[in-house]
Motif scaffolding. Structure first.
Motif, short mmCIF file in Angstrom:
data_model
loop_
_atom_site.label_atom_id
_atom_site.label_comp_id
_atom_site.label_asym_id
_atom_site.label_seq_id
_atom_site.Cartn_x
_atom_site.Cartn_y
_atom_site.Cartn_z
N THR A 25 0.84 -1.36 0.19
CA THR A 25 0.30 0.18 0.00
C THR A 25 0.98 1.31 -0.05
O THR A 25 1.80 0.87 0.33
N GLY A 27 1.10 3.81 1.93
CA GLY A 27 0.99 4.10 3.86
C GLY A 27 2.78 2.80 4.11
O GLY A 27 3.95 3.20 4.26
N GLU A 31 6.36 4.25 4.65
CA GLU A 31 7.25 3.74 5.66
C GLU A 31 9.05 3.19 4.72
O GLU A 31 9.64 3.29 5.79
N ARG A 67 -3.46 11.84 3.01
CA ARG A 67 -3.38 11.10 4.39
C ARG A 67 -4.36 9.46 3.69
O ARG A 67 -4.20 8.12 4.64
N ALA A 70 -3.12 6.43 2.51
CA ALA A 70 -2.60 5.17 3.22
C ALA A 70 -2.75 3.68 2.53
O ALA A 70 -1.64 3.01 2.56
#
Lengths: 489, 144
Positions: A25, A27, A31, A67, A70
């Motif tokens: 994904t 998000g 990361e 956001r 994500a």
């Protein structure tokens, strides 16, 4: 998954064009990117941990940065790009280079007394010795040594402006002392320009002061401002303002404009760096007599100090080229209800002076009435009038007369004309039935100008009764009214 | 790495100047490219690309579509050129960075600002942000 890195962002990714990072994904991908390229954290987040706006993650041509994305699923085939948002804006208020050049600054020195005198300027990072030298080298013209001029002249002198020219043709009157703090009781009846010169000398003897006891006109305007860096307009009438504006624009000298009325004030910078001029902001003044001047409309005492101080502050900033200023902006201040705002004003391409095809190429003798469209047409009947003495005689003789006071209600409280009917100028046409066309009607105001406008307005509205103007208005008749008040009541 | 001087040749300058004058009174903007193998403290601008100002309706702002920037980058990569700077104009305002400009500056990129007064370019200045500090970068125009 291969991710393209824009050249603009490569400093965060060891200067690589493309990186290979895994993630199911958006998000997860972000990361992992930060895990593998720790520097990139500085690209995505600022010092406080907030997301930066300048980096975007695009998946198959669509922005998936927010956001909400994500959990957006990625496939191995997704084309992922890390791209910058390139944006910016012009300075909100204009900033500028100093009006006084480096060469001129270098020609002046500050002596020990000056270093002591201007210590508080020297302490400011934005001013310092360089800024103070620019102020000393500056040559400023202040037009009008009245209420606004009082604040401007005193602060420019106190700040150390090296050359100040004061232009004003009027003399100090007792009523001026309410707001013109430059002058004092012993200056009454002296020329304002001379009184201003003395005040400047009392502040700083080393300032070169030029006192001009004359009016600005088309003939002398350019000559009076020649070789000066800046003009501060503290005049109180439209004729001077427009003539001065034209002369300054044509000679490339910026103007710090200031105006006050009752409780409100305005400040702007005109004709600076391609910014608007007075004719762009106010293409024409209001008809003569319609808007009372300060002399007629009144102002609260400290207002001129507030507005004039802002003008002086703008002038100093322009001289030094610091901060942001009011070119292309109009600051309005309402001191009664404590509101202020900054309005945008733009240069007009249709401006006859500084527009794309200017029609004014030299300072012309300014015909105010023509400019406002008020000039008497040839077939127009001239307004007849009585002098205060003639009117007094008629009242004493008991001739049938109707007297109309066209002033505003609050003006009437200063001095009432006994027996006059009060109809403010704006209500005249609507209330013309209150007039009697069979008897002579006399119109009066403070200075005898609005009453002429009143008569012309009624004529245009079709009123045919005999109308007369009180010449010079109540100002001229004040003494007679006060002497006769008991008798006329 | 930080540049302290920007060299632009007449031809590239002409592209930039005509684009910002054409977009007056709105802001104009575009990209600057250098040779891939370029090194040293002085940037030699090899090409400029005019970009569409997405924020044209919003006076006194400019914003480029990231995908358009990407397409220019992709195309110029074929000529071994890489994106190294951004130019934009301030209509009727001086060639200095606004607070917003400084906030939006990408580190390491060269920024050229044009002051366009009454539709004509009157001033040009270069800037670069390095380790969060903005520096002037001298702009030198070369003939040919």
């Amino acid at each position: 998954m291969k991710i393209f890195i824009s050249a603009t962002l490569r400093s965060f990714f060891n200067r690589e064009h493309e990186i290979d990072v895994k993630g199911k994904t958006v998000g997860e991908l972000l990361e992992n990117i930060i895990k593998e390229y720790p520097d990139s954290k500085n690209a995505f987040y600022d010092e406080t941990g907030e997301r930066r706006g300048f980096i975007k993650l695009f998946v198959d041509g669509e922005d998936r940065t927010g956001r909400d994305y994500a959990v957006y699923s990625l496939s191995e085939k997704s084309k992922v790009l890390l791209l910058p948002v390139i944006a910016g804006g012009a300075p909100s208020l204009a900033q500028t280079e100093a009006l006084v050049s480096d060469e001129r600054r270098k020609e002046v020195e500050l002596d020990n007394t000056e270093i002591e005198r201007f210590n508080k300027h020297l302490l400011l990072r934005e001013i310092g010795v360089k800024g103070q030298k620019r102020i000393k080298a500056a040559k400023v013209v202040v037009v009008g040594a009245g209420a606004l001029g009082s604040a401007v002249i005193q602060y420019l002198a106190a700040a150390g402006v090296g050359t100040i020219k004061v232009i004003d043709s009027s003399a100090v009157a007792l009523e001026d002392l309410q707001s013109q703090v430059l002058h004092s009781l012993r200056d009454v009846k002296r020329p304002k320009s001379a009184s201003a010169r003395d005040s400047i000398r009392n502040i700083n003897r080393s300032i070169e002061v030029i006192a001009e006891n004359e009016d600005i006109s088309a003939d002398n305007a350019s000559e009076l401002i020649e070789d000066f860096d800046l003009v501060v307009d503290c005049s109180d009438n439209f004729k001077t303002r427009y003539t001065l504006n034209d002369a300054c624009i044509l000679n490339g000298i910026p103007v710090v404009f200031g105006a006050i009325y009752q409780f409100e004030g305005q400040v702007s910078i005109l004709g600076h760096n391609g910014g608007p001029c007075l004719r762009c902001v106010y293409p024409s003044p209001p008809p003569a007599g319609l808007v009372p001047s300060c002399a007629e409309g009144g102002t609260i005492s400290p207002l001129a100090g507030i507005v004039g101080s802002i003008q002086a502050n703008e002038a100093l900033k322009l001289i030094m080229g610091i901060g942001e200023h009011l070119s292309g902006k109009l600051l309005t201040v309402d001191t009664l209800y404590l509101n202020s705002s900054v309005l945008n004003v733009k240069r007009s391409c249709n401006c006859p002076l500084c527009g794309d095809t200017p029609t004014i190429t030299e300072v012309e003798t300014y015909d105010y009435e023509d400019f406002c469209g008020l000039k008497a047409k040839e077939d127009e009947v001239p307004v007849e009038g009585f002098t205060p003495e003639e009117l007094a005689k008629k009242i004493d003789a008991g001739e049938p007369l109707k007297i109309i006071d066209v002033r505003e209600p609050h003006e009437r409280a200063i001095l009432r004309f006994p027996g006059a009917v009060v109809i403010p100028i704006g209500q005249l046409v609507r209330r013309q039935k209150e007039l009697d066309p069979n008897i002579d009607t006399v119109f009066l105001c403070k200075q005898g100008k609005r009453s002429i406008l009143a008569i012309n307005t009624l004529r245009e509205a079709g009123y045919t009764g005999p109308m007369y103007n009180l010449k010079g208005g109540l100002d001229a008749m004040k003494d007679i009214v006060l002497a006769n008040e008991g008798g006329w009541l | 790495m930080s540049f302290n001087k920007i060299h632009i040749n007449d031809e590239v300058l002409k592209i930039m100047v005509s684009s910002v004058e054409a977009s007056y009174p709105a802001e104009g903007c575009g990209l600057l490219f250098k040779a891939d193998d370029h090194a040293g403290p002085e940037l030699k601008v090899k090409a400029a690309a005019v970009c569409f100002n997405e924020a044209k309706g919003v006076s006194e702002h400019y914003r480029m579509d990231p995908m358009e920037v990407f397409k220019h980058e992709e195309n110029r990569a074929k000529e071994n050129l890489s994106l190294s700077g951004i130019y934009h104009s301030h209509p009727d305002k001086p060639a200095i960075l606004s607070e917003e400009d400084i906030r939006e500056m990408l580190p390491g990129m060269v920024y050229i600002v044009f002051s366009v007064l009454s539709g004509k370019v009157k001033d040009i200045k270069g800037f670069i942000k390095h380790e969060n500090v903005v520096h002037y970068a001298e702009v030198e125009v070369q003939g040919g």
